[in-house]
Design an enzyme around this catalytic site. Structure first.
Site, PDB file in Angstrom:
ATOM      1  NE  ARG A  86      -3.382   2.327   2.823  1.00  0.00           N
ATOM      2  CZ  ARG A  86      -3.129   3.233   3.761  1.00  0.00           C
ATOM      3  NH1 ARG A  86      -2.194   3.046   4.656  1.00  0.00           N
ATOM      4  NH2 ARG A  86      -3.839   4.343   3.813  1.00  0.00           N
ATOM      5  CG  HIS A 130      -0.728   9.083   3.372  1.00  0.00           C
ATOM      6  ND1 HIS A 130      -0.911   7.753   3.702  1.00  0.00           N
ATOM      7  CD2 HIS A 130      -0.288   9.661   4.503  1.00  0.00           C
ATOM      8  CE1 HIS A 130      -0.583   7.537   4.962  1.00  0.00           C
ATOM      9  NE2 HIS A 130      -0.200   8.686   5.478  1.00  0.00           N
ATOM     10  CD  GLU A 175      -4.359   7.973   9.490  1.00  0.00           C
ATOM     11  OE1 GLU A 175      -3.766   9.010   9.814  1.00  0.00           O
ATOM     12  OE2 GLU A 175      -4.022   6.852   9.902  1.00  0.00           O
ATOM     13  CG  ASN A 303      -5.090   3.679   8.652  1.00  0.00           C
ATOM     14  OD1 ASN A 303      -5.252   2.667   7.969  1.00  0.00           O
ATOM     15  ND2 ASN A 303      -4.552   4.780   8.175  1.00  0.00           N
ATOM     16  CE1 TYR A 305       0.063   2.909  13.641  1.00  0.00           C
ATOM     17  CE2 TYR A 305      -1.872   4.050  12.784  1.00  0.00           C
ATOM     18  CZ  TYR A 305      -0.642   3.448  12.575  1.00  0.00           C
ATOM     19  OH  TYR A 305      -0.110   3.399  11.306  1.00  0.00           O
ATOM     20  CD  GLU A 380      -1.483   4.118   8.090  1.00  0.00           C
ATOM     21  OE1 GLU A 380      -1.222   4.566   9.237  1.00  0.00           O
ATOM     22  OE2 GLU A 380      -1.601   4.835   7.095  1.00  0.00           O
TER      23      GLU A 380
HETATM   24  O1  IFM Z   1       2.833   7.719  10.010  1.00  0.00           O
HETATM   25  C1  IFM Z   1       1.443   7.780  10.150  1.00  0.00           C
HETATM   26  C2  IFM Z   1       0.744   7.614   8.824  1.00  0.00           C
HETATM   27  O2  IFM Z   1       1.176   8.544   7.897  1.00  0.00           O
HETATM   28  C3  IFM Z   1      -0.742   7.784   9.000  1.00  0.00           C
HETATM   29  N1  IFM Z   1      -1.248   6.925  10.041  1.00  0.00           N
HETATM   30  C4  IFM Z   1      -0.558   6.932  11.303  1.00  0.00           C
HETATM   31  C5  IFM Z   1       0.935   6.708  11.088  1.00  0.00           C
HETATM   32  C6  IFM Z   1       1.677   6.709  12.442  1.00  0.00           C
HETATM   33  O3  IFM Z   1       1.497   7.930  13.089  1.00  0.00           O
END
Ligand code: IFM
Length: 478
Positions: A86, A130, A175, A303, A305, A380
């Protein structure tokens, strides 16, 4: 380091043969070569060259020099056995003036990238945006300006015409929450503006750009098998105390439903419009816009985290993390100024983000419950840790057991969601390479491959070996 209970620490779990394991990067974070072959500045070139904006004054001028090391990086992906890659396309490389003439050498780079992937049997997954908006378009107002959405659709058509016969999955935006709220409300990201009303205009024009770009792609792409998607960073919200549910509602409206509802249901949530009426009357939403935004998508990219714990702030004590993003000055949340983001229980990654694989499971299941017909993909997930290079019999190694543990837990959560009936098509680790982590410059390393920023040498970390084994067997390694 052990990252909490063993509930999400399985090995031996088997994924279906069709499940895709890939890795992700983004143009400004890895390419460098910012002046090569006709590329013009993006908002991130301007922002990163503005003193005080980025840790250590770092910029993406060289980054990982991926632009010049394309073949070697493609070989690395092949060596790791990735099923898919990706990447994002830099608008200021393909149409340096924002709209109008295509810059053929810039477009050719992506054509070579896609061909190189296909030659190595790696599926190309392309993101159109992006975050690297051509600076000329920001000078005309950026995403708060409706015209940017139309320019984006023209750019989508130009890329679709050139790569449409070969790209398997198209993603319009990565995002948009970050583009709108960090770019135009908190100012932590380019272009660094701080106006809540502009941020909400940006939300709408990003949504509109998504819909227009899908129409443009579908009209130009010469491949009936191509799939279309968008990637969102949805907030997993945990309520705290008596006011937690109300705080969750407000942030869910601004951070999540402001994107999912227009895109997947063709409407803005009534509570979002009500909550933000002191900031804007939303008169920038024109008749027909919601139908344009509400295009069918084949895949919703997710995505993930970490999670957020919220309640309403009663003013009696010092407010904790009012913005929910420790890297920002002003709040990214227009009209949610009563919401307090609380410190999360650890453990944490080097970003200070709490590690909670269950948040990924909850997010996937809740999306499936709300949109049962919508296939999902984790586009992600990954972690920055303070990697150490150790001497090794073959030279050097990075024994990043903490990253392997993070990946194992989150991929276990993905497996659990699959078992529970979520239509989930793949998982992409962020990131293939250490790279330019926006406001944090090169201080945070997310890669499964280390990049030495002095020599630009690549060194696969232990996590790369682990991930490679996962990709080849589709089974979570011991
Ligand atoms: O590095 C970023 C990415 O560009 C977008 N999503 C989160 C990642 C980590 O912060």
């Amino acid at each position: 380091m052990t990252q909490g209970s063993d509930d999400y620490r399985d090995s031996g779990l088997q994924f279906p043969d069709s499940f895709v394991f890939g890795s992700a990067t983004a143009s400004y974070q890895v390419e460098g070569a910012v002046k090569d072959d006709g590329r013009q500045p993006s908002i991130w070139d301007t922002f990163s060259h503005t003193p005080g904006k980025i840790w250590n004054g770092d910029t993406g001028d060289v980054a990982d020099d991926h632009y010049h090391r394309l073949d070697a990086d493609l070989d690395l992906m092949k060596q790791l056995g990735l099923h898919a890659y990706r990447f994002s396309i830099a608008w200021p490389r393909v149409i340096p003036t924002g709209r109008g003439k295509v810059n053929l050498p810039g477009a050719d780079f992506y054509s070579r990238l896609v061909d190189g992937l296909l030659e190595r049997d790696i599926t190309p997954v392309a993101t159109l945006y992006h975050w690297d908006l051509p600076q000329v378009l920001e000078d005309e107002g950026g995403w708060p300006n409706r015209e940017t959405a139309y320019a984006f659709a023209d750019y989508a058509a130009a890329v679709g015409e050139r790569l449409g016969d070969r790209v398997a999955v198209w993603t319009t935006l990565n995002e948009p929450w970050c583009s709108a709220y960090l770019g135009y409300a908190s100012g932590a990201h380019a272009p660094g503006r701080t106006d809540g009303a502009d941020a909400l205009r940006a939300v709408h024009h990003l949504n509109l750009g998504h819909g227009l770009a899908l129409q443009a792609l579908r009209a130009t792409v010469a491949n009936d098998e191509a799939q279309y998607s968008v990637t969102l960073n949805l907030h997993v919200l945990r309520p705290e105390g008596d006011t937690g549910d109300e705080a969750v509602r407000q942030i869910d409206a601004l951070g999540n439903r402001a994107f999912t509802h227009p895109m997947l249901k063709g409407e803005y949530p009534a509570d979002l419009l009500e909550d933000t009426k002191s900031v804007t009357d939303w008169s920038f939403v024109q008749p027909g816009d919601l139908d344009t935004i509400n295009q069918p998508i084949d895949i919703l990219g997710v995505n993930y985290y970490s999670t957020n714990r919220v309640r309403l702030w009663d003013g009696s004590s010092e407010r904790q993390h009012a913005d929910g993003h420790k890297d920002v000055g002003a709040s990214p949340w227009p009209a949610a100024d009563r919401v307090e983001f609380l410190e999360q229980p650890g453990p944490y990654t080097e970003m200070g983000w709490n590690i909670e694989p269950e948040g990924l499971y909850d997010l996937l299941v809740s999306l499936h419950d709300e949109f049962p017909e919508q296939p999902l993909m984790v586009t992600e997930n990954g972690a920055a840790f303070p990697d150490v290079v150790s001497p090794d019999s073959e030279g050097a190694a990075v024994h990043d057991a903490d990253r392997i543990d993070y990946l194992r837990r989150h991929i276990t959560a993905v497996h659990r969601a699959l078992q529970d009936g979520v239509d989930l098509r793949g998982y992409f680790v962020w990131s293939l390479l250490d790279n330019f982590e926006w406001g944090f410059g090169y201080s945070k390393r997310f890669g499964i491959v280390r990049v030495d920023y002095d020599t630009l040498e690549r060194l696969p970390k232990d996590s790369a070996g682990w991930y490679s084994e996962l990709a080849s067997s589709r089974r979570i390694p011991e």
